[in-house]
Design an enzyme around this catalytic site. Sequence first.
Site, mmCIF file in Angstrom:
data_model
loop_
_atom_site.group_PDB
_atom_site.id
_atom_site.type_symbol
_atom_site.label_atom_id
_atom_site.label_comp_id
_atom_site.label_asym_id
_atom_site.label_seq_id
_atom_site.Cartn_x
_atom_site.Cartn_y
_atom_site.Cartn_z
ATOM 1 N N LYS A 119 -10.651 -5.028 -4.607
ATOM 2 C CA LYS A 119 -11.802 -4.133 -4.794
ATOM 3 C C LYS A 119 -11.381 -2.703 -5.112
ATOM 4 O O LYS A 119 -12.187 -1.914 -5.578
ATOM 5 C CB LYS A 119 -12.775 -4.193 -3.615
ATOM 6 C CG LYS A 119 -12.209 -3.902 -2.242
ATOM 7 C CD LYS A 119 -13.325 -3.921 -1.211
ATOM 8 C CE LYS A 119 -12.968 -4.666 0.048
ATOM 9 N NZ LYS A 119 -11.790 -4.171 0.752
ATOM 10 N N LYS A 165 -3.562 -10.689 -6.803
ATOM 11 C CA LYS A 165 -4.929 -10.986 -6.334
ATOM 12 C C LYS A 165 -5.939 -9.964 -6.859
ATOM 13 O O LYS A 165 -5.603 -8.803 -7.084
ATOM 14 C CB LYS A 165 -4.964 -11.066 -4.806
ATOM 15 C CG LYS A 165 -4.844 -9.751 -4.114
ATOM 16 C CD LYS A 165 -5.278 -9.809 -2.647
ATOM 17 C CE LYS A 165 -5.247 -8.375 -2.135
ATOM 18 N NZ LYS A 165 -5.896 -8.084 -0.922
ATOM 19 N N LYS A 181 0.822 -1.216 0.000
ATOM 20 C CA LYS A 181 0.000 0.000 0.000
ATOM 21 C C LYS A 181 0.852 1.259 0.000
ATOM 22 O O LYS A 181 0.465 2.261 -0.591
ATOM 23 C CB LYS A 181 -0.952 -0.002 1.200
ATOM 24 C CG LYS A 181 -2.105 -0.963 1.012
ATOM 25 C CD LYS A 181 -3.321 -0.513 1.773
ATOM 26 C CE LYS A 181 -4.491 -1.419 1.474
ATOM 27 N NZ LYS A 181 -5.609 -1.235 2.380
HETATM 28 P P1 TYM Z 1 -10.198 -6.631 2.827
HETATM 29 O O1 TYM Z 1 -11.260 -5.597 2.934
HETATM 30 O O2 TYM Z 1 -9.035 -6.351 1.956
HETATM 31 O O3 TYM Z 1 -10.821 -7.990 2.338
HETATM 32 C C1 TYM Z 1 -11.954 -8.558 2.966
HETATM 33 C C2 TYM Z 1 -11.863 -10.080 2.963
HETATM 34 O O4 TYM Z 1 -11.824 -10.561 1.619
HETATM 35 C C3 TYM Z 1 -10.686 -11.408 1.441
HETATM 36 N N1 TYM Z 1 -10.169 -11.197 0.083
HETATM 37 C C4 TYM Z 1 -9.947 -12.172 -0.793
HETATM 38 N N2 TYM Z 1 -10.120 -13.501 -0.726
HETATM 39 C C5 TYM Z 1 -9.810 -14.230 -1.824
HETATM 40 N N3 TYM Z 1 -9.354 -13.676 -2.978
HETATM 41 C C6 TYM Z 1 -9.159 -12.354 -3.094
HETATM 42 N N4 TYM Z 1 -8.720 -11.834 -4.220
HETATM 43 C C7 TYM Z 1 -9.469 -11.530 -1.967
HETATM 44 N N5 TYM Z 1 -9.410 -10.194 -1.748
HETATM 45 C C8 TYM Z 1 -9.840 -10.009 -0.480
HETATM 46 C C9 TYM Z 1 -9.686 -10.943 2.490
HETATM 47 O O5 TYM Z 1 -8.759 -11.950 2.801
HETATM 48 C C10 TYM Z 1 -10.609 -10.620 3.647
HETATM 49 O O6 TYM Z 1 -10.938 -11.796 4.364
HETATM 50 N N6 TYM Z 1 -7.567 -6.117 7.019
HETATM 51 C C11 TYM Z 1 -8.782 -6.696 6.474
HETATM 52 C C12 TYM Z 1 -10.052 -6.257 7.161
HETATM 53 C C13 TYM Z 1 -10.087 -6.460 8.651
HETATM 54 C C14 TYM Z 1 -10.276 -7.692 9.317
HETATM 55 C C15 TYM Z 1 -10.265 -7.363 10.713
HETATM 56 C C16 TYM Z 1 -10.463 -8.989 8.887
HETATM 57 C C17 TYM Z 1 -9.947 -5.485 9.581
HETATM 58 N N7 TYM Z 1 -10.068 -6.033 10.835
HETATM 59 C C18 TYM Z 1 -10.441 -8.355 11.670
HETATM 60 C C19 TYM Z 1 -10.631 -9.988 9.875
HETATM 61 C C20 TYM Z 1 -10.611 -9.649 11.239
HETATM 62 C C21 TYM Z 1 -8.874 -6.287 5.004
HETATM 63 O O7 TYM Z 1 -8.350 -5.306 4.599
HETATM 64 O O8 TYM Z 1 -9.701 -7.060 4.281
#
Ligand code: TYM
Length: 340
Positions: free
Chosen positions: A207, A204, A116
Amino acid sequence: MNSVQRPVVLSGIQPSGRLTIGNYLGAIKNWLPLHEQYDCYYMLVDLHAITVRQDPKVLRERCYEFLALYIACGLDPAKNVLFVQSHVPAHARLSWVLNCYTQMGELNRMTQFKDKSAKHVDNINAGLFDYPVLMVADILLYDTAQVPVGDDQKQHLELTRDVAIRFNNIYLEQNGGQPVFQVPEPMIPPVGARIMGLQEPTAKMSKSDDAETNSVYLLDTPDVITRKIKRAVTDMDGSIRYAPAEKPGVSNLLSILSATSGESIAALEARFAGQGYGALKSATAEAVVECLKPVQARYNELREDRAGLQRVLKDGAERASQRADATLKRVHDVLGFIPQ
Ligand code: TYM
Protein backbone atom coordinates in the site's frame (compact mmCIF):
# COMPACT_ATOMS: atom_id res chain seq x y z
CA MET A 1 -6.20 -16.33 31.59
CA ASN A 2 -9.49 -14.54 31.13
CA SER A 3 -12.56 -16.68 31.59
CA VAL A 4 -13.46 -16.50 27.91
CA GLN A 5 -16.05 -18.67 26.26
CA ARG A 6 -14.78 -18.34 22.73
CA PRO A 7 -11.21 -18.23 21.45
CA VAL A 8 -9.95 -14.84 20.29
CA VAL A 9 -8.90 -13.68 16.85
CA LEU A 10 -6.94 -10.46 16.44
CA SER A 11 -5.41 -8.70 13.48
CA GLY A 12 -4.51 -5.22 12.31
CA ILE A 13 -3.48 -3.04 9.41
CA GLN A 14 -1.21 -0.02 9.36
CA PRO A 15 -3.00 3.14 8.23
CA SER A 16 -0.24 4.00 5.79
CA GLY A 17 -0.79 4.41 2.04
CA ARG A 18 -4.00 3.09 0.50
CA LEU A 19 -5.58 -0.33 1.06
CA THR A 20 -4.79 -2.73 -1.79
CA ILE A 21 -6.35 -5.96 -2.99
CA GLY A 22 -3.34 -7.60 -1.29
CA ASN A 23 -4.61 -6.37 2.08
CA TYR A 24 -8.11 -7.46 1.15
CA LEU A 25 -7.32 -10.94 -0.18
CA GLY A 26 -4.49 -11.68 2.27
CA ALA A 27 -6.25 -10.35 5.36
CA ILE A 28 -9.66 -8.56 5.50
CA LYS A 29 -11.63 -11.02 3.36
CA ASN A 30 -10.54 -13.87 5.61
CA TRP A 31 -11.60 -11.96 8.73
CA LEU A 32 -15.22 -11.71 7.63
CA PRO A 33 -16.63 -15.12 8.71
CA LEU A 34 -14.53 -15.50 11.86
CA HIS A 35 -16.94 -13.75 14.25
CA GLU A 36 -19.14 -16.84 14.01
CA GLN A 37 -16.59 -18.88 15.95
CA TYR A 38 -14.31 -16.39 17.64
CA ASP A 39 -14.33 -13.13 19.58
CA CYS A 40 -12.77 -10.87 16.95
CA TYR A 41 -10.61 -7.77 17.43
CA TYR A 42 -9.47 -5.76 14.41
CA MET A 43 -7.26 -2.71 14.81
CA LEU A 44 -5.89 0.23 12.93
CA VAL A 45 -2.29 0.24 14.11
CA ASP A 46 -1.53 3.95 14.19
CA LEU A 47 1.35 3.51 16.66
CA HIS A 48 3.02 1.26 14.13
CA ALA A 49 2.33 3.70 11.28
CA ILE A 50 4.46 6.48 12.82
CA THR A 51 7.62 4.36 12.51
CA VAL A 52 7.61 6.00 9.06
CA ARG A 53 6.97 9.77 8.88
CA GLN A 54 3.25 10.55 8.40
CA ASP A 55 1.48 13.81 7.65
CA PRO A 56 -0.86 14.29 10.68
CA LYS A 57 -3.87 15.46 8.64
CA VAL A 58 -3.49 12.63 6.15
CA LEU A 59 -3.03 10.06 8.91
CA ARG A 60 -6.22 11.15 10.70
CA GLU A 61 -8.34 11.06 7.53
CA ARG A 62 -6.83 7.77 6.51
CA CYS A 63 -7.82 6.17 9.81
CA TYR A 64 -11.46 7.13 9.15
CA GLU A 65 -11.10 5.91 5.56
CA PHE A 66 -9.69 2.54 6.64
CA LEU A 67 -12.38 2.11 9.29
CA ALA A 68 -15.11 2.86 6.74
CA LEU A 69 -13.46 0.33 4.42
CA TYR A 70 -13.31 -2.33 7.15
CA ILE A 71 -17.05 -1.92 7.62
CA ALA A 72 -17.76 -1.65 3.88
CA CYS A 73 -15.89 -4.92 3.31
CA GLY A 74 -18.38 -6.56 5.67
CA LEU A 75 -16.95 -6.26 9.20
CA ASP A 76 -20.02 -5.49 11.30
CA PRO A 77 -19.02 -3.42 14.35
CA ALA A 78 -21.75 -5.13 16.37
CA LYS A 79 -20.09 -8.50 15.79
CA ASN A 80 -16.42 -7.47 15.76
CA VAL A 81 -14.46 -5.11 17.98
CA LEU A 82 -13.04 -2.41 15.67
CA PHE A 83 -10.61 -0.01 17.31
CA VAL A 84 -7.56 2.20 17.02
CA GLN A 85 -4.40 0.93 18.69
CA SER A 86 -3.49 4.29 20.30
CA HIS A 87 -6.89 4.40 22.05
CA VAL A 88 -5.87 1.43 24.21
CA PRO A 89 -2.83 2.49 26.27
CA ALA A 90 -2.12 -1.11 27.33
CA HIS A 91 -0.48 -1.72 23.91
CA ALA A 92 2.35 0.73 24.53
CA ARG A 93 2.65 -0.34 28.16
CA LEU A 94 2.96 -4.07 27.45
CA SER A 95 5.29 -3.31 24.59
CA TRP A 96 7.75 -1.71 27.01
CA VAL A 97 7.64 -4.73 29.29
CA LEU A 98 8.18 -7.14 26.40
CA ASN A 99 11.15 -5.10 25.16
CA CYS A 100 12.90 -6.46 28.21
CA TYR A 101 12.17 -10.05 27.13
CA THR A 102 13.15 -9.72 23.45
CA GLN A 103 16.73 -9.99 22.29
CA MET A 104 18.43 -7.51 19.95
CA GLY A 105 19.58 -10.50 17.87
CA GLU A 106 15.97 -11.56 17.34
CA LEU A 107 14.99 -8.11 16.09
CA ASN A 108 18.08 -7.90 13.89
CA ARG A 109 16.86 -10.91 11.96
CA MET A 110 13.48 -9.38 11.01
CA THR A 111 13.25 -9.02 7.23
CA GLN A 112 10.65 -6.23 7.45
CA PHE A 113 13.14 -4.11 9.42
CA LYS A 114 15.84 -4.79 6.83
CA ASP A 115 13.48 -3.83 3.98
CA LYS A 116 12.12 -0.72 5.66
CA SER A 117 15.47 0.57 6.84
CA ALA A 118 16.79 0.18 3.29
CA LYS A 119 13.80 2.19 2.02
CA HIS A 120 13.92 4.95 4.68
CA VAL A 121 17.68 5.45 5.10
CA ASP A 122 17.25 8.96 6.52
CA ASN A 123 14.93 7.79 9.33
CA ILE A 124 16.05 4.46 10.77
CA ASN A 125 14.49 5.18 14.16
CA ALA A 126 14.35 2.94 17.23
CA GLY A 127 10.60 2.46 16.70
CA LEU A 128 11.23 0.87 13.32
CA PHE A 129 13.60 -1.62 14.95
CA ASP A 130 11.24 -2.21 17.87
CA TYR A 131 8.14 -2.47 15.68
CA PRO A 132 7.78 -6.28 16.07
CA VAL A 133 7.69 -6.04 19.88
CA LEU A 134 4.68 -3.72 19.71
CA MET A 135 3.06 -6.28 17.43
CA VAL A 136 3.84 -9.03 19.97
CA ALA A 137 2.14 -6.90 22.63
CA ASP A 138 -0.90 -6.30 20.37
CA ILE A 139 -1.41 -10.02 20.04
CA LEU A 140 -0.61 -11.21 23.56
CA LEU A 141 -2.83 -8.59 25.25
CA TYR A 142 -5.99 -10.30 24.02
CA ASP A 143 -5.17 -13.97 24.81
CA THR A 144 -5.29 -14.34 21.04
CA ALA A 145 -5.58 -17.89 19.69
CA GLN A 146 -5.46 -17.14 15.93
CA VAL A 147 -3.94 -14.27 13.95
CA PRO A 148 -5.30 -14.05 10.37
CA VAL A 149 -2.59 -12.37 8.28
CA GLY A 150 -0.85 -12.56 4.92
CA ASP A 151 2.33 -14.50 4.40
CA ASP A 152 4.64 -11.52 5.05
CA GLN A 153 3.70 -11.44 8.75
CA LYS A 154 4.81 -15.03 9.43
CA GLN A 155 8.16 -14.03 10.88
CA HIS A 156 6.52 -11.58 13.32
CA LEU A 157 4.17 -14.34 14.43
CA GLU A 158 7.09 -16.67 15.08
CA LEU A 159 8.68 -13.98 17.24
CA THR A 160 5.37 -13.55 19.10
CA ARG A 161 5.28 -17.24 19.91
CA ASP A 162 8.92 -17.27 21.03
CA VAL A 163 8.47 -14.27 23.35
CA ALA A 164 5.23 -15.68 24.80
CA ILE A 165 6.81 -19.07 25.51
CA ARG A 166 9.90 -17.45 27.04
CA PHE A 167 7.82 -15.21 29.32
CA ASN A 168 5.53 -18.10 30.29
CA ASN A 169 8.51 -20.25 31.28
CA ILE A 170 10.09 -17.52 33.41
CA TYR A 171 6.87 -16.72 35.30
CA LEU A 172 5.11 -20.08 35.40
CA GLU A 173 5.56 -20.58 39.12
CA GLN A 174 4.81 -16.93 39.88
CA ASN A 175 1.51 -17.32 38.00
CA GLY A 176 0.39 -20.35 40.01
CA GLY A 177 1.61 -22.88 37.42
CA GLN A 178 -0.49 -21.29 34.65
CA PRO A 179 1.02 -19.75 31.50
CA VAL A 180 0.68 -15.95 31.59
CA PHE A 181 0.09 -15.70 27.84
CA GLN A 182 -1.84 -17.75 25.34
CA VAL A 183 0.58 -18.80 22.58
CA PRO A 184 -1.05 -17.73 19.26
CA GLU A 185 -1.11 -19.44 15.87
CA PRO A 186 -0.90 -17.70 12.49
CA MET A 187 -3.92 -18.20 10.19
CA ILE A 188 -2.68 -17.79 6.61
CA PRO A 189 -5.07 -18.30 3.68
CA PRO A 190 -4.23 -21.04 1.13
CA VAL A 191 -4.78 -18.62 -1.79
CA GLY A 192 -4.11 -14.87 -1.76
CA ALA A 193 -1.59 -14.85 1.11
CA ARG A 194 0.99 -13.11 -1.07
CA ILE A 195 -0.38 -10.96 -3.87
CA MET A 196 2.48 -9.60 -5.95
CA GLY A 197 2.90 -6.25 -7.70
CA LEU A 198 1.36 -6.03 -11.17
CA GLN A 199 4.41 -4.37 -12.71
CA GLU A 200 6.95 -6.10 -10.50
CA PRO A 201 5.51 -9.55 -9.82
CA THR A 202 8.56 -10.72 -7.91
CA ALA A 203 7.83 -8.35 -4.99
CA LYS A 204 4.63 -8.16 -2.92
CA MET A 205 1.96 -5.59 -3.72
CA SER A 206 2.25 -2.86 -1.09
CA LYS A 207 0.00 0.00 0.00
CA SER A 208 2.96 2.34 0.32
CA ASP A 209 4.33 1.66 -3.16
CA ASP A 210 5.32 4.80 -5.08
CA ALA A 211 4.38 3.25 -8.43
CA GLU A 212 0.62 3.73 -8.87
CA THR A 213 0.28 1.01 -11.53
CA ASN A 214 1.87 -1.72 -9.42
CA SER A 215 -1.12 -2.01 -7.05
CA VAL A 216 -4.90 -2.19 -7.31
CA TYR A 217 -6.43 -0.09 -4.55
CA LEU A 218 -9.80 -0.90 -3.02
CA LEU A 219 -11.08 2.52 -4.06
CA ASP A 220 -9.82 2.44 -7.66
CA THR A 221 -12.61 2.95 -10.23
CA PRO A 222 -13.57 0.00 -12.49
CA ASP A 223 -11.80 1.67 -15.43
CA VAL A 224 -8.58 2.13 -13.51
CA ILE A 225 -8.68 -1.46 -12.19
CA THR A 226 -9.21 -2.82 -15.69
CA ARG A 227 -6.43 -0.71 -17.15
CA LYS A 228 -3.95 -1.71 -14.44
CA ILE A 229 -4.69 -5.42 -14.77
CA LYS A 230 -4.58 -5.34 -18.58
CA ARG A 231 -1.12 -3.77 -18.39
CA ALA A 232 0.18 -6.29 -15.83
CA VAL A 233 3.59 -7.72 -16.62
CA THR A 234 3.46 -11.36 -17.84
CA ASP A 235 6.03 -13.30 -19.90
CA MET A 236 6.75 -14.55 -23.42
CA ASP A 237 5.93 -18.20 -22.81
CA GLY A 238 2.24 -17.92 -23.69
CA SER A 239 0.86 -20.71 -21.49
CA ILE A 240 -1.45 -20.14 -18.54
CA ARG A 241 0.12 -22.18 -15.73
CA TYR A 242 0.68 -21.57 -12.03
CA ALA A 243 4.46 -21.58 -11.55
CA PRO A 244 5.44 -18.61 -9.31
CA ALA A 245 9.23 -18.91 -9.70
CA GLU A 246 9.16 -19.34 -13.45
CA LYS A 247 6.03 -17.31 -14.37
CA PRO A 248 5.49 -14.79 -11.54
CA GLY A 249 3.16 -12.43 -13.43
CA VAL A 250 0.78 -15.09 -14.78
CA SER A 251 0.80 -16.95 -11.45
CA ASN A 252 -0.11 -13.72 -9.67
CA LEU A 253 -3.08 -13.13 -11.99
CA LEU A 254 -4.22 -16.71 -11.35
CA SER A 255 -3.96 -16.14 -7.58
CA ILE A 256 -5.96 -12.91 -7.80
CA LEU A 257 -8.63 -14.52 -9.96
CA SER A 258 -8.83 -17.60 -7.73
CA ALA A 259 -9.06 -15.55 -4.52
CA THR A 260 -11.73 -13.21 -5.93
CA SER A 261 -13.82 -15.81 -7.78
CA GLY A 262 -13.46 -18.76 -5.41
CA GLU A 263 -12.49 -21.03 -8.32
CA SER A 264 -9.42 -23.19 -7.62
CA ILE A 265 -6.16 -22.53 -9.45
CA ALA A 266 -6.30 -26.01 -11.01
CA ALA A 267 -9.81 -25.32 -12.34
CA LEU A 268 -8.64 -21.98 -13.77
CA GLU A 269 -5.64 -23.60 -15.48
CA ALA A 270 -8.02 -26.08 -17.11
CA ARG A 271 -10.52 -23.36 -18.07
CA PHE A 272 -7.86 -21.16 -19.71
CA ALA A 273 -5.88 -23.96 -21.38
CA GLY A 274 -4.97 -22.88 -24.92
CA GLN A 275 -6.17 -19.30 -24.39
CA GLY A 276 -4.04 -16.15 -24.47
CA TYR A 277 -3.06 -13.85 -21.61
CA GLY A 278 -5.65 -11.31 -22.79
CA ALA A 279 -8.46 -13.67 -21.77
CA LEU A 280 -6.93 -14.25 -18.33
CA LYS A 281 -6.46 -10.52 -17.80
CA SER A 282 -10.06 -9.71 -18.84
CA ALA A 283 -11.49 -12.36 -16.52
CA THR A 284 -9.28 -11.19 -13.63
CA ALA A 285 -10.18 -7.53 -14.13
CA GLU A 286 -13.88 -8.41 -14.25
CA ALA A 287 -13.69 -10.53 -11.09
CA VAL A 288 -11.85 -7.79 -9.16
CA VAL A 289 -14.28 -5.09 -10.31
CA GLU A 290 -17.28 -7.27 -9.30
CA CYS A 291 -15.73 -8.08 -5.96
CA LEU A 292 -15.07 -4.41 -5.13
CA LYS A 293 -18.33 -2.94 -6.47
CA PRO A 294 -20.44 -3.53 -3.33
CA VAL A 295 -17.51 -2.50 -1.09
CA GLN A 296 -17.15 0.84 -2.87
CA ALA A 297 -20.90 1.54 -2.84
CA ARG A 298 -21.15 0.90 0.89
CA TYR A 299 -17.94 2.85 1.55
CA ASN A 300 -19.33 5.99 -0.03
CA GLU A 301 -22.30 5.95 2.37
CA LEU A 302 -20.22 5.24 5.47
CA ARG A 303 -17.38 7.67 4.85
CA GLU A 304 -19.66 10.71 5.22
CA ASP A 305 -20.90 9.67 8.66
CA ARG A 306 -17.97 10.81 10.77
CA ALA A 307 -19.98 10.83 14.00
CA GLY A 308 -21.04 7.23 13.32
CA LEU A 309 -17.43 6.18 12.74
CA GLN A 310 -16.35 7.95 15.93
CA ARG A 311 -19.01 6.03 17.88
CA VAL A 312 -17.70 2.74 16.50
CA LEU A 313 -14.18 3.63 17.65
CA LYS A 314 -15.28 4.75 21.12
CA ASP A 315 -17.22 1.55 21.68
CA GLY A 316 -14.36 -0.53 20.21
CA ALA A 317 -11.77 1.09 22.49
CA GLU A 318 -13.90 0.40 25.56
CA ARG A 319 -14.43 -3.24 24.68
CA ALA A 320 -10.77 -3.75 23.72
CA SER A 321 -9.52 -2.03 26.89
CA GLN A 322 -11.49 -4.35 29.13
CA ARG A 323 -9.64 -7.39 27.90
CA ALA A 324 -6.28 -5.69 27.39
CA ASP A 325 -6.25 -4.11 30.86
CA ALA A 326 -6.92 -7.47 32.51
CA THR A 327 -3.91 -9.00 30.74
CA LEU A 328 -1.69 -6.04 31.58
CA LYS A 329 -2.65 -6.34 35.23
CA ARG A 330 -1.78 -10.05 35.20
CA VAL A 331 1.62 -9.21 33.70
CA HIS A 332 2.33 -6.44 36.21
CA ASP A 333 1.40 -8.81 39.05
CA VAL A 334 3.80 -11.56 37.99
CA LEU A 335 6.57 -9.02 37.46
CA GLY A 336 6.21 -7.88 41.06
CA PHE A 337 4.91 -4.35 40.36
CA ILE A 338 2.89 -2.81 43.21
CA PRO A 339 -0.83 -2.85 42.29
CA GLN A 340 -2.33 0.60 41.63
P1 TYM B 1 0.24 -4.35 6.92
O1 TYM B 1 -0.48 -3.09 7.24
O2 TYM B 1 1.49 -4.27 6.14
O3 TYM B 1 -0.73 -5.33 6.15
C1 TYM B 1 -2.02 -5.64 6.63
C2 TYM B 1 -2.38 -7.08 6.30
O4 TYM B 1 -2.39 -7.27 4.89
C3 TYM B 1 -1.54 -8.37 4.54
N1 TYM B 1 -0.89 -8.06 3.26
C4 TYM B 1 -0.90 -8.86 2.20
N2 TYM B 1 -1.47 -10.05 1.98
C5 TYM B 1 -1.31 -10.60 0.75
N3 TYM B 1 -0.63 -10.00 -0.25
C6 TYM B 1 -0.04 -8.80 -0.08
N4 TYM B 1 0.61 -8.22 -1.07
C7 TYM B 1 -0.17 -8.17 1.19
N5 TYM B 1 0.26 -6.99 1.69
C8 TYM B 1 -0.18 -6.94 2.97
C9 TYM B 1 -0.53 -8.45 5.67
O5 TYM B 1 0.03 -9.74 5.77
C10 TYM B 1 -1.40 -8.11 6.86
O6 TYM B 1 -2.11 -9.24 7.31
N6 TYM B 1 2.59 -5.52 11.14
C11 TYM B 1 1.30 -5.58 10.48
C12 TYM B 1 0.17 -4.92 11.24
C13 TYM B 1 -0.03 -5.40 12.65
C14 TYM B 1 -0.62 -6.63 13.03
C15 TYM B 1 -0.62 -6.61 14.47
C16 TYM B 1 -1.15 -7.69 12.33
C17 TYM B 1 0.33 -4.73 13.76
N7 TYM B 1 -0.04 -5.45 14.87
C18 TYM B 1 -1.15 -7.67 15.19
C19 TYM B 1 -1.68 -8.77 13.08
C20 TYM B 1 -1.66 -8.73 14.49
C21 TYM B 1 1.44 -4.88 9.13
O7 TYM B 1 2.26 -4.04 8.95
O8 TYM B 1 0.48 -5.20 8.25
